[in-house]
Design a protein around this motif. Structure first.
Motif, mmCIF file in Angstrom:
data_model
loop_
_atom_site.group_PDB
_atom_site.id
_atom_site.type_symbol
_atom_site.label_atom_id
_atom_site.label_comp_id
_atom_site.label_asym_id
_atom_site.label_seq_id
_atom_site.Cartn_x
_atom_site.Cartn_y
_atom_site.Cartn_z
ATOM 1 N N ARG A 15 37.391 35.322 30.065
ATOM 2 C CA ARG A 15 38.299 36.002 31.072
ATOM 3 C C ARG A 15 38.922 37.160 30.137
ATOM 4 O O ARG A 15 40.180 37.768 30.988
ATOM 5 N N ASP A 42 40.236 40.226 32.115
ATOM 6 C CA ASP A 42 41.436 40.119 33.074
ATOM 7 C C ASP A 42 42.658 39.729 32.412
ATOM 8 O O ASP A 42 43.132 40.464 33.252
ATOM 9 N N GLU A 92 45.523 42.371 32.971
ATOM 10 C CA GLU A 92 46.712 41.643 33.511
ATOM 11 C C GLU A 92 47.596 42.465 32.397
ATOM 12 O O GLU A 92 48.581 42.992 32.946
#
Length: 143
Positions: A42, A45, A49
């Motif tokens: 992740r 991601d 973010e």
């Protein structure tokens, strides 16, 4: 400050927690550091973010075609392995191209340390001449 005998002794959660807590900037200067994507799928991601929340993200990966990266492979007796790791790292970061607040670039410098910085805290992995910067590398420092 903490001192680790090997980079592999640092839990991946230490890297993830440090990046997650960043509010102003994340700076990564490495040859490849493919272990981050492998251990934490992740990662992109998380970086998206952080950037969406206003954190500037700058990643500098070794240019696999540069003389200095190729020389490092020779010094490590790892041959084209380091070049392959650089290409793999760039492939991992490719989905971040064009994401506002994220810069992924290559560098052609000789690195003596890999640096992972998130606001003020940093993890620094000292490179030893002739030794691959992976699990058997010595002396990683967290600040």
């Amino acid at each position: 400050m903490a001192l680790y005998d090997q980079r592999a002794d640092i839990p991946v959660s230490t890297f993830v927690d440090m990046l997650t807590q960043a509010r102003r900037h994340i700076d990564v200067l490495v040859y490849a550091a493919v272990f981050l994507h492998e251990a934490y799928p992740r990662l992109n991601d998380l970086l998206r973010e952080r950037a969406a929340d206003g954190c500037a993200v700058r990643i500098a990966i070794g240019d696999p075609d540069s003389v200095n990266v190729q020389q490092r492979g020779t010094e490590e007796r790892f041959g084209h392995g380091i070049e392959s790791r650089c290409r793999l790292a760039l492939m991992h970061y490719r989905p971040l191209a064009g994401v506002p607040g994220i810069e992924v670039r290559t560098h052609a410098t000789t690195l003596y340390n890999s640096i992972y910085r998130a606001d003020d805290p940093a993890l620094v992995n000292a490179h030893v001449w002739g030794v691959n910067a992976g699990p058997r590398q010595s002396r990683s420092v967290g600040l």
